[in-house]
Design a protein around this motif. Structure first.
Motif, PDB file in Angstrom:
ATOM      1  N   ASN B  61       0.817  -1.213   0.000  1.00  0.00           N
ATOM      2  CA  ASN B  61       0.000   0.000   0.000  1.00  0.00           C
ATOM      3  C   ASN B  61       0.846   1.255   0.000  1.00  0.00           C
ATOM      4  O   ASN B  61       2.015   1.261   0.348  1.00  0.00           O
ATOM      5  N   ILE B  64       2.699   3.181   3.293  1.00  0.00           N
ATOM      6  CA  ILE B  64       4.017   2.852   3.838  1.00  0.00           C
ATOM      7  C   ILE B  64       5.115   3.586   3.076  1.00  0.00           C
ATOM      8  O   ILE B  64       6.172   3.895   3.621  1.00  0.00           O
ATOM      9  N   PRO B  68       7.604   5.967   5.604  1.00  0.00           N
ATOM     10  CA  PRO B  68       8.381   4.732   5.742  1.00  0.00           C
ATOM     11  C   PRO B  68       8.654   4.379   7.194  1.00  0.00           C
ATOM     12  O   PRO B  68       8.811   5.276   8.023  1.00  0.00           O
ATOM     13  N   PRO B  69       8.642   3.100   7.517  1.00  0.00           N
ATOM     14  CA  PRO B  69       8.952   2.678   8.881  1.00  0.00           C
ATOM     15  C   PRO B  69      10.369   3.106   9.230  1.00  0.00           C
ATOM     16  O   PRO B  69      11.248   3.075   8.389  1.00  0.00           O
ATOM     17  N   ASP B  72      15.213  -0.572  12.492  1.00  0.00           N
ATOM     18  CA  ASP B  72      15.360  -1.933  11.987  1.00  0.00           C
ATOM     19  C   ASP B  72      14.166  -2.805  12.301  1.00  0.00           C
ATOM     20  O   ASP B  72      13.720  -3.590  11.484  1.00  0.00           O
ATOM     21  N   PHE B  73      13.661  -2.651  13.543  1.00  0.00           N
ATOM     22  CA  PHE B  73      12.564  -3.520  13.965  1.00  0.00           C
ATOM     23  C   PHE B  73      11.362  -3.328  13.050  1.00  0.00           C
ATOM     24  O   PHE B  73      10.802  -4.286  12.531  1.00  0.00           O
ATOM     25  N   GLN B  76      11.913  -4.758   9.641  1.00  0.00           N
ATOM     26  CA  GLN B  76      11.896  -6.215   9.662  1.00  0.00           C
ATOM     27  C   GLN B  76      10.456  -6.727   9.719  1.00  0.00           C
ATOM     28  O   GLN B  76      10.096  -7.697   9.068  1.00  0.00           O
ATOM     29  N   VAL B  77       9.639  -6.046  10.499  1.00  0.00           N
ATOM     30  CA  VAL B  77       8.274  -6.464  10.705  1.00  0.00           C
ATOM     31  C   VAL B  77       7.423  -6.261   9.443  1.00  0.00           C
ATOM     32  O   VAL B  77       6.598  -7.080   9.085  1.00  0.00           O
ATOM     33  N   HIS B  78       7.685  -5.175   8.733  1.00  0.00           N
ATOM     34  CA  HIS B  78       6.881  -4.899   7.537  1.00  0.00           C
ATOM     35  C   HIS B  78       7.342  -5.720   6.334  1.00  0.00           C
ATOM     36  O   HIS B  78       6.595  -5.899   5.386  1.00  0.00           O
ATOM     37  N   ALA B  79       8.586  -6.211   6.386  1.00  0.00           N
ATOM     38  CA  ALA B  79       9.126  -6.948   5.246  1.00  0.00           C
ATOM     39  C   ALA B  79       8.286  -8.183   4.987  1.00  0.00           C
ATOM     40  O   ALA B  79       8.002  -8.962   5.889  1.00  0.00           O
ATOM     41  N   VAL B  81       5.250  -8.291   4.315  1.00  0.00           N
ATOM     42  CA  VAL B  81       3.829  -8.020   4.502  1.00  0.00           C
ATOM     43  C   VAL B  81       3.443  -6.762   3.730  1.00  0.00           C
ATOM     44  O   VAL B  81       2.664  -6.812   2.787  1.00  0.00           O
ATOM     45  N   ASN B  82       4.040  -5.675   4.121  1.00  0.00           N
ATOM     46  CA  ASN B  82       3.738  -4.433   3.425  1.00  0.00           C
ATOM     47  C   ASN B  82       4.746  -4.129   2.333  1.00  0.00           C
ATOM     48  O   ASN B  82       4.475  -3.375   1.426  1.00  0.00           O
TER      49      ASN B  82
END
Ligand SMILES: Nc1ncnc2c1ncn2[C@@H]1O[C@H](COP(=O)(O)OP(=O)(O)OP(=O)(O)O)[C@@H](O)[C@H]1O
Ligand SMILES: [Mg+2]
Lengths: 191, 545
Positions: B61, B64, B68-69, B72-73, B76-79, B81-82
């Motif tokens: 989407n 993001i 942007p996130p 690192d955390f 890593q979490v969005h990788a 998925v988003n």
């Protein structure tokens, strides 16, 4: 079994309201509790804690004295106060198996509430389904609640970073259409 | 080398025409994935061999991307998925999951199902496609990032004209030397190499300024060196096998036209030449004209009705031929006949230019000899056909600076253009080596059977080498990413396009000289001599001169 912390006074399929035992140790926001009812444990996640006067027609009034001092001087005041808390139902224990979804019926009124044991928290949070459950209930402070419960589940795991990543991914996945919401939860759990 | 193919993603979209798309698995480092790799998609019943043509960053989407996130955390979490990485691969060949010996990979005509695993090709996959190395299927390199042989099917290679393109320093000549070495070793065809820069004969100077052994040194008496400059210091170590001389009579106007740029000829000059040839005879005019004193020109002008200025200019241009002593009035021997003798003997010929390595000498010699040889080949093939016997031995003519012979202005008339177009009807094909393929006629380019394409800087050159090929978009990306010594191989001799790291020349040398070549003979001889000496005088160093 650990110390009782309250008693149910109102139930719905997805949540219950309980009155805490005494005024001293109310359950924490985001903590895991269980109701013993009909030979089954039903698990809830505390999302609202509420301290009020016993009589709905009479509000507490301000005395201008610090709380402990006030209770010492006028112990009867404490008699007129109560703590209630609300919990979202996130699972139940079915013949020894923890199910992370709604039980067929809610716990009954006057059932007692206890805090969850460590193992129960681990089992309940292992597949992270509880995040999905709380996200589905209307009117909950989802972002704060998810973050608080994940932090708690993580500390029960000795601050396991892999769990935190998994939880973050679950949130990213669940809220992929609501990036801002996901982002605020993720920010709250990454320290 | 791991044998089990590593899954790097899952197929998510695509079409046969535009290529397939896969989502990269989250545990794979995107920076380790580069374009040009061989990819295998594991379908239900078939394996699809593909080329990786692109890697892209994707987001599920927009939000993001706008926000942007951070940290690192969060990344890593969005990788996965988003955000995710998309691989674009072009399917090329298909083969059964468990092929029998009879199954050969064939062009793919369908696509694998959704979510099929996408893997890097394994060693087994590569050898299934390109075959095992052998004398007629030599290894010329390995797919980039892999250490598995990619082999060139020489039998198919010899059936068409071929080309090696790449900018200066891309490794064309070294690769050509290896291909030629294998061709010679396999005896699949006789080779005739016009060696402009003295690289294909005795030795070749490499980047480090050290001499690498070349064909003669490696293959010994199978290779003959013909030179126009037998007095060159080059031949102190190794005598040339033949001294090339070309009589004026053999020089045609068309040859001179081809070298018009080098000679400085104008259109008026060319017309004057035709006039002279008309009057004095096609094979006599040049000798006569160059012999003439300028005093005699007014007479010529009057006789032939030519322009005096043009005549003077022409003379100045053609006087340059006098600086090439191997083009002369009289010659002792007919070079073309001698070439035929060597060919009949199964010998391969490298033409060298010694100190006369000017473009002029090169163009003239290559063109004159090839033209006459081609005529001979046409006659021989035709009469062999009439008699129902074998024609002359298949011949591969290698020319560097191929665009000089095949530019669109001249390709329709020159012998090289003819050879390129008639494929191998007369048992003669070309190996073109060039750094400016855009200078070569389109029709010739589209006839090239196997293309070996190295690093090419210029957009026009890249477009030119792709002339007539399918999947140009994919191939273009691959060419853009080539480094020196990497080549994209595509065409008739390869089952599918592939990007290779060219074989190391040192490795080639030690492989090819096994059982042949004079180095080995020499080493052996010296060893025995040395042993003898050592017995007599004690240990001593072996010194090669
Ligand atoms: N396969 C190889 N193994 C070892 N060295 C190589 C290889 N390919 C190229 N080289 C090195 O790179 C140098 C340049 O290569 P090469 O002479 O083939 O370039 P080129 O493309 O023919 O350039 P030019 O157009 O200027 O003739 C060589 O001298 C050699 O040292
Ligand atoms: Mg070169």
């Amino acid at each position: 079994m650990s110390e009782r912390i309250g008693e149910i006074i109102e139930v719905y399929t997805t949540r219950f309201l309980a009155q805490a035992d005494g005024l001293e140790n109310p359950p924490h926001f985001g903590s895991f509790v269980k109701a013993e009812s009909q030979g089954m444990a039903i698990y809830g996640l505390v999302y609202n804690v509420h301290e009020t006067s016993i009589d709905p027609n009479r509000r507490a009034v301000a005395f201008g004295i610090e709380r402990t001092e006030l209770f010492k001087r006028q112990p009867q005041i404490a008699e007129f106060l109560k703590i209630e808390f609300e919990a979202a139902i996130i699972g139940f224990n079915d013949a020894g198996y923890i199910r992370a979804y709604l039980p067929p019926f809610p716990p009954r009124i006057h059932s007692f509430i206890y805090p969850c044991e460590k193992q129960e928290v681990l089992d309940l949070t292992e597949d992270l389904e509880f995040i999905r459950s709380i996200n589905a209930l209307p009117g909950l402070p989802v972002e704060e609640l998810a973050a608080a419960s994940i932090r708690l589940a993580c500390s029960e795991r000795g601050n396991d970073r892999a769990f935190l990543v998994r939880a973050g991914q679950e949130i990213a996945q669940l809220l992929k259409e609501e990036y801002e919401k996901a982002r605020s939860i993720i920010r709250r759990i990454s320290d | 080398m791991k044998d089990k193919a590593q899954e790097i993603g899952k197929l998510i979209a695509g079409s046969l025409l535009s290529g397939l798309e896969a989502k990269l698995n989250e545990d794979i480092n995107v920076e380790g994935i580069s374009v040009g790799r061989l990819i295998v998609v594991d379908g239900r019943e078939n394996k699809f061999f593909c080329l990786l043509k692109d890697v892209s960053l994707e987001a599920t989407n927009e939000d993001i991307l706008l926000n942007p996130p951070s940290g690192d955390f969060a990344r890593q979490v969005h990788a996965g998925v988003n955000t995710f990485y998309k691989l674009s691969v072009q399917p090329m060949l298909i083969t059964a999951q468990n092929p029998t010996d009879l199954d050969r990979p064939r062009p793919s005509t369908t696509v694998p199902p959704h979510f099929s695993p996408v893997c890097e090709a394994s060693a087994e996959d590569v050898s299934l496609i390109f075959g095992a190395p052998g004398i007629t299927n030599p290894e010329i390199g390995s797919p980039i990032f892999m250490e598995v042989p990619v082999c060139l099917n020489l039998e198919r290679f010899c059936k068409r004209s071929n080309a090696i393109f790449g900018k200066s320093g891309s490794g064309k000549s070294v690769l050509a030397r290896m291909v030629l070495g294998y061709l010679i070793k396999s005896d699949m065809a006789i080779n005739l190499v016009f060696d402009m820069h003295n690289e294909y004969g005795w030795s070749a100077t490499n980047e480090g300024g050290i001499d690498d052994p070349s064909l003669k040194q490696l293959l010994g008496s199978k290779v003959a060196i013909f030179t126009v400059d037998s007095n060159s210091p080059l031949y102190r170590k190794i005598r040339a096998d033949y001294d090339v001389q070309i009589p004026y009579g053999a020089v045609e106007i068309a040859d001179l036209e081809l070298a018009a740029g080098e000679l400085g000829l104008t259109q008026a000059g060319i017309e004057t030449m035709y006039r002279l040839a008309d009057k004095w005879g096609e094979d006599k005019w040049l000798a006569k004209f160059l012999d003439m004193d300028t005093d005699e020109f007014p007479q010529v002008v009057e006789d032939l009705k030519v322009n005096e200025q043009a005549l003077n200019k022409l003379r100045r241009c053609l006087d340059r031929l006098k600086k090439l002593p191997f083009i002369r009035k009289e010659v002792a021997d007919d070079t073309v006949n001698r070439i035929m003798d060597f060919i009949q003997d199964g010998k391969h010929i490298v033409f060298q230019f010694g100190r006369y390595n000017s473009m002029l000498a090169y163009i003239l010699v290559a063109n004159i000899l090839t033209r006459r040889l081609h005529k001979l080949y046409v006659d021989k093939t035709d009469s062999a056909r009439a008699d129902g016997v074998d024609g002359p031995k298949p011949l591969v003519v290698t020319i560097e600076e191929a665009h000089k012979f095949l530019d669109p202005q001249v390709a329709r008339q020159t012998t090289f253009g003819t050879i390129a177009r008639e494929m191998r009807k007369y048992n003669m094909v070309l190996l073109l080596i060039d750094q400016r393929p855009s200078g070569i006629d389109d029709e010739v380019l589209s006839q090239v059977g196997t293309r070996i394409i190295g690093d090419l800087g210029d957009e026009r050159d890249i477009n030119a080498v792709l002339t007539g090929l399918p999947n140009q978009g994919t191939l273009k990306v691959l060419i853009n990413n080539l480094e020196p010594r990497q080549f994209l191989l595509t065409g008739f001799a390869l089952p599918m396009p592939v990007v290779i790291d060219a074989k190391d020349y040192g490795k080639f040398c030690s492989e090819i000289s096994l059982g042949s070549g004079i180095i080995l003979d020499e080493i052996e001889r010296r060893k025995t001599v040395d042993e003898l000496k050592a017995q007599v005088y004690g240990d001593d160093q072996i010194i090669f001169d």
